[in-house]
Motif scaffolding. Structure first.
Motif, short mmCIF file in Angstrom:
data_model
loop_
_atom_site.label_atom_id
_atom_site.label_comp_id
_atom_site.label_asym_id
_atom_site.label_seq_id
_atom_site.Cartn_x
_atom_site.Cartn_y
_atom_site.Cartn_z
N MET A 1 -14.44 16.06 23.96
CA MET A 1 -14.84 16.23 22.56
C MET A 1 -16.21 15.60 22.30
SD MET A 1 -11.28 15.62 20.44
CE MET A 1 -12.14 15.79 18.86
N ILE A 2 -16.45 14.46 22.90
CA ILE A 2 -17.74 13.80 22.71
C ILE A 2 -18.86 14.62 23.33
CG2 ILE A 2 -19.09 11.75 23.32
CD1 ILE A 2 -16.46 10.16 23.06
N ILE A 3 -18.59 15.17 24.51
CA ILE A 3 -19.61 15.98 25.18
C ILE A 3 -20.01 17.18 24.32
CG2 ILE A 3 -19.99 17.53 27.16
CD1 ILE A 3 -18.02 15.60 28.69
N THR A 4 -19.02 17.81 23.71
CA THR A 4 -19.30 19.05 22.97
C THR A 4 -19.71 18.81 21.52
OG1 THR A 4 -16.93 19.25 22.47
CG2 THR A 4 -17.75 20.42 24.40
N LEU A 5 -19.34 17.69 20.94
CA LEU A 5 -19.55 17.49 19.51
C LEU A 5 -20.55 16.40 19.14
CD1 LEU A 5 -15.84 17.76 18.26
CD2 LEU A 5 -17.60 19.53 18.20
N GLN A 6 -20.91 15.51 20.09
CA GLN A 6 -21.74 14.36 19.73
C GLN A 6 -23.08 14.78 19.13
OE1 GLN A 6 -21.13 10.53 20.25
NE2 GLN A 6 -22.31 11.21 18.48
N VAL A 7 -23.78 15.71 19.77
CA VAL A 7 -25.08 16.12 19.26
C VAL A 7 -24.94 16.76 17.88
CG1 VAL A 7 -27.08 17.62 19.66
CG2 VAL A 7 -26.06 16.37 21.56
N VAL A 8 -23.93 17.61 17.73
CA VAL A 8 -23.73 18.30 16.45
C VAL A 8 -23.42 17.31 15.34
CG1 VAL A 8 -22.26 19.95 15.22
CG2 VAL A 8 -22.95 20.42 17.58
N LEU A 9 -22.51 16.37 15.60
CA LEU A 9 -22.09 15.44 14.56
C LEU A 9 -23.11 14.33 14.32
CD1 LEU A 9 -18.26 15.09 15.23
CD2 LEU A 9 -19.48 16.63 13.69
N SER A 10 -24.13 14.23 15.18
CA SER A 10 -25.19 13.24 14.97
C SER A 10 -26.37 13.80 14.19
CB SER A 10 -25.68 12.71 16.33
OG SER A 10 -24.65 12.02 17.01
N ARG A 11 -26.35 15.10 13.93
CA ARG A 11 -27.45 15.70 13.18
C ARG A 11 -27.49 15.16 11.76
NH1 ARG A 11 -26.42 21.96 15.10
NH2 ARG A 11 -27.26 21.75 17.22
N ASN A 12 -28.71 15.02 11.26
CA ASN A 12 -28.95 14.58 9.87
C ASN A 12 -28.54 13.14 9.61
OD1 ASN A 12 -29.86 17.25 9.23
ND2 ASN A 12 -27.72 17.89 8.97
N VAL A 13 -28.25 12.39 10.65
CA VAL A 13 -28.02 10.95 10.48
C VAL A 13 -29.36 10.27 10.75
CG1 VAL A 13 -26.66 8.95 11.16
CG2 VAL A 13 -25.65 11.23 11.26
N SER A 14 -30.16 10.12 9.70
CA SER A 14 -31.54 9.70 9.88
C SER A 14 -31.91 8.47 9.08
CB SER A 14 -32.48 10.86 9.47
OG SER A 14 -32.21 11.25 8.13
N ASP A 15 -30.96 7.87 8.38
CA ASP A 15 -31.23 6.65 7.63
C ASP A 15 -29.92 5.91 7.41
OD1 ASP A 15 -29.91 7.93 5.45
OD2 ASP A 15 -31.80 8.83 4.82
N HIS A 16 -30.03 4.74 6.77
CA HIS A 16 -28.83 3.91 6.62
C HIS A 16 -27.83 4.53 5.65
CE1 HIS A 16 -31.13 2.60 3.07
NE2 HIS A 16 -29.97 2.25 2.56
N VAL A 17 -28.28 5.39 4.74
CA VAL A 17 -27.37 6.01 3.78
C VAL A 17 -26.45 7.00 4.49
CG1 VAL A 17 -27.20 7.44 1.72
CG2 VAL A 17 -29.00 5.70 1.89
N THR A 18 -27.04 7.91 5.27
CA THR A 18 -26.20 8.87 6.00
C THR A 18 -25.36 8.17 7.06
OG1 THR A 18 -28.14 9.34 7.38
CG2 THR A 18 -27.68 10.86 5.60
N ALA A 19 -25.90 7.09 7.64
CA ALA A 19 -25.10 6.31 8.60
C ALA A 19 -23.89 5.70 7.92
CB ALA A 19 -25.96 5.23 9.24
N GLY A 20 -24.07 5.24 6.68
CA GLY A 20 -22.94 4.66 5.95
C GLY A 20 -21.85 5.67 5.66
N VAL A 21 -22.24 6.91 5.38
CA VAL A 21 -21.25 7.98 5.17
C VAL A 21 -20.43 8.21 6.43
CG1 VAL A 21 -20.95 10.42 4.68
CG2 VAL A 21 -22.61 9.10 3.37
N ARG A 22 -21.11 8.26 7.57
CA ARG A 22 -20.40 8.45 8.83
C ARG A 22 -19.47 7.28 9.14
NH1 ARG A 22 -23.26 12.16 7.60
NH2 ARG A 22 -23.95 13.84 8.97
N MET A 23 -19.88 6.08 8.78
CA MET A 23 -19.00 4.92 9.00
C MET A 23 -17.73 5.05 8.17
SD MET A 23 -20.00 2.52 11.20
CE MET A 23 -19.69 0.83 10.68
N ARG A 24 -17.86 5.57 6.95
CA ARG A 24 -16.68 5.75 6.11
C ARG A 24 -15.72 6.76 6.73
NH1 ARG A 24 -19.15 6.49 1.74
NH2 ARG A 24 -19.19 8.79 1.57
N TRP A 25 -16.28 7.88 7.18
CA TRP A 25 -15.44 8.88 7.84
C TRP A 25 -14.79 8.31 9.10
CZ3 TRP A 25 -19.33 13.60 7.83
CH2 TRP A 25 -19.58 13.98 6.50
N ALA A 26 -15.56 7.52 9.84
CA ALA A 26 -15.06 6.94 11.10
C ALA A 26 -13.86 6.04 10.86
CB ALA A 26 -16.17 6.16 11.78
#
Length: 403
Positions: free
Chosen positions: A258-283
């Protein structure tokens, strides 16, 4: 051939660095999947003593991570990485001679020093050769690493089924050889010039950057989950479920696929601390849900347990992917470019704390059952929810003007 070429990075340096990551991670996958069971089932150490060795190794590695990163910044990241990998190979060979608790603890400390220095001294290379889209290259490297871990885990699955000392020793020797192969690939990279900064601006600047320390602390708490597939899952599957032992390797392969196939896709648009914070919430929410499903597998028959373990691994892995995207942005995006090694050492310090505490924290689920599983899951959800507001507050309140 054209398809393979299209999957490779653009520059020769990026390709060499990616191959170095790949061969090193093959050995890592072999070692991760079998090391805990080797020391408990073959060497005969109780789980508490194995956890103690992991704790001591991680704690002693904390200082090595910061120093390794600073050495890489000042004297050359490529050279530092090569030395660290050679020492890592020697340390792995030492594990083959371990027959007692004392020897295990000594080698665990040495391995902890190597792993910490490896992570922090690698960061300046990744930043330097990242190209025009460094976030995409970092995500690509993580996919490469997890593909390699999947292949290593397949090899480990054979050893788990054989369940003999020679089979486990092959995994350890393979890990040592992968260190040496990674070092050989790094020789092909051009030398990265050390950073030249004033003593005041460069000396332990990361330790004075409170927003970065806040992000590091939150990431450390979330990083406790990284021991789920390598520590909690093997023990849970083998000792507390009706599922066959080979489910350990199957779960790891699913995780890494799953990481091999999805990491690049799910890392798109994570370009600042705000979007990083959203991903942390989902995580946080995904990891919590995955743990609840995993715990449920312990009360079911073999067929249902297999299904629940596969589902829990998939849900957990989504959380891992979102966390990795956020962590990479925090680690690189909030760091001073001229001191990436030092900053990565500090960020790795948080990871080292998590690595040290994870066996004890996650081991509570093995010891106390459902109440501990639910408490741990709730903790991950809380960290994810709090990350964005806390990092944003720290940046507004404490971010130094010169950064």
């Amino acid at each position: 051939m054209a398809v393979i070429t299209g999957l490779l990075p653009d520059t020769r340096e990026q390709r060499a660095l990616a191959i170095a990551h790949f061969v090193n991670a093959v050995g890592s996958g072999m070692f991760m999947a079998g090391s805990v069971l080797y020391f408990t089932r073959i060497v005969g150490l109780p789980m508490t003593q194995v956890a103690l060795g992991l704790f001591l190794g991680a704690m002693t590695g904390l200082v090595a991570g910061i120093l390794g990163g600073r050495i890489a910044d000042r004297y050359g990241a490529r050279e530092t990485q090569i030395v660290v990998m050679i020492v890592g190979a020697a340390a792995m060979i030492c594990f083959t001679f371990v027959t007692s608790l004392g020897a295990y603890l000594v080698v665990s400390v040495l391995i902890g020093l190597v792993f910490a220095a490896d992570k922090s001294s690698k960061a300046p290379l990744v930043r330097h050769f990242g190209g025009e889209n460094p976030a995409a290259y970092r995500a690509y490297l993580r996919s490469v690493v997890n593909l390699a871990i999947a292949l290593g885990s397949l090899a480990a699955g054979i050893a788990l089924q054989i369940d003999s000392k020679p089979a486990y020793l092959v995994l350890i020797v393979g890990r040592a050889l992968s260190f040496l192969a990674g070092a050989a690939m790094l020789v092909r990279l051009p030398r990265v010039a050390p950073s030249h900064t004033s003593a005041d601006s460069g000396r332990w600047i990361a330790l004075r950057d409170r927003p970065y320390l806040a992000a590091t602390a939150l990431n450390s708490l979330m990083s406790l989950h990284y021991a789920v597939p390598t520590f909690l899952l093997p023990l849970w599957v083998v000792e507390h479920t009706e599922a066959p032992k080979w489910m350990v390797s199957v779960a790891l392969v699913l995780n890494t696929a799953m990481i091999i196939t999805l990491q690049v896709v799910l890392s798109r648009n994570v370009s600042d601390h705000v979007t990083a914070g959203v991903r942390m919430r989902w995580a946080g929410l995904a990891v919590a849900a995955g743990l609840v499903l995993m715990a449920t597998a312990g009360t079911q028959n073999a067929e249902v347990a297999i299904g629940l373990l596969l589902l829990s691994t998939a849900v957990y892995t989504l959380g891992e992917l979102w966390h990795a995207a956020a962590a990479m942005e925090y680690s690189f995006g909030l760091a001073a470019p001229h001191a990436q090694g030092q900053y990565s050492g500090v960020f790795g310090l948080g990871g080292g704390v998590a690595e040290a505490l994870a066996p004890a924290v996650l081991g509570l689920a093995i010891t106390y059952g459902w109440p501990a599983w639910l408490l741990i899951a709730a903790g991950f959800a809380a960290v994810g929810l709090l990350s964005s507001p806390l990092v944003s507050f720290a940046l507004r309140r404490w971010r130094p003007a010169h950064l």
